[in-house]
Write a protein that holds these residues in place. Structure first.
Motif, short mmCIF file in Angstrom:
data_model
loop_
_atom_site.label_atom_id
_atom_site.label_comp_id
_atom_site.label_asym_id
_atom_site.label_seq_id
_atom_site.Cartn_x
_atom_site.Cartn_y
_atom_site.Cartn_z
N ALA A 128 0.83 -1.21 0.00
CA ALA A 128 0.00 0.00 0.00
C ALA A 128 0.86 1.26 0.00
O ALA A 128 0.47 2.29 -0.55
N SER A 174 -5.92 3.41 1.09
CA SER A 174 -6.12 1.98 1.34
C SER A 174 -5.58 1.50 2.68
O SER A 174 -5.81 0.36 3.07
N HIS A 175 -4.87 2.38 3.40
CA HIS A 175 -4.30 1.98 4.71
C HIS A 175 -4.39 3.14 5.69
O HIS A 175 -3.60 4.08 5.62
N GLN A 176 -5.34 3.05 6.59
CA GLN A 176 -5.51 4.05 7.63
C GLN A 176 -5.02 3.48 8.96
O GLN A 176 -5.31 2.33 9.30
#
Length: 139
Positions: free
Chosen positions: A36, A118-120
């Motif tokens: 990501a 897409s990546h929190q």
């Protein structure tokens, strides 16, 4: 004053058998986070390229082992270069809920942790990390 004496070492190394227990981590989750971020450190934006591809490390924010019992999920993982991974694990690098990066070690870093859609990052894990590595911990 003479320097330290060099140890002699061994020509042949001995081997021993050992039984260990370790936490089984999900390589799929770690690989997802690294992909990501295109294997680029979320703190310093360095991407370590080598002949076999790029290299980055998946750093758990709330560690998996005892006594921390953090989850092995993407929200609890950062994509870091090896140096920032070590500094983060030692509490020399902390991240606020607004993603401001604070370093007790000096050196260069982003003013704010980089996130992608897409990546929190889970803020609850950042709170755990800061609490575990609070100023009192270093007092």
């Amino acid at each position: 004053m003479p320097g330290p004496r060099q140890p002699e070492g061994q020509q042949a190394r001995a081997r021993t058998s050992a039984t260990i227990q370790r936490i089984v981590r999900s390589t799929a989750v770690a690989d997802f986070v690294k992909r990501a971020h295109d294997y680029t450190c979320q703190v310093c934006d360095i991407r370590l390229a080598n002949p076999t591809g790029a290299y980055a490390e998946a750093a758990h924010i709330q560690p998996l082992g005892r006594p921390h019992a953090g989850p092995d999920i993407a929200a609890n993982i950062l994509c870091l270069c090896p140096n920032h991974h070590v500094l983060f694990d030692l509490g020399m690098l902390t991240i606020e809920d607004d993603l401001t990066v604070t370093s007790r070690a000096g050196g260069s870093h982003r003013a704010r942790l980089r996130e992608v859609a897409s990546h929190q990052v889970g803020r609850e894990y950042l709170v755990y990390h800061r609490t575990h590595h609070s100023a009192a911990y270093f007092a």
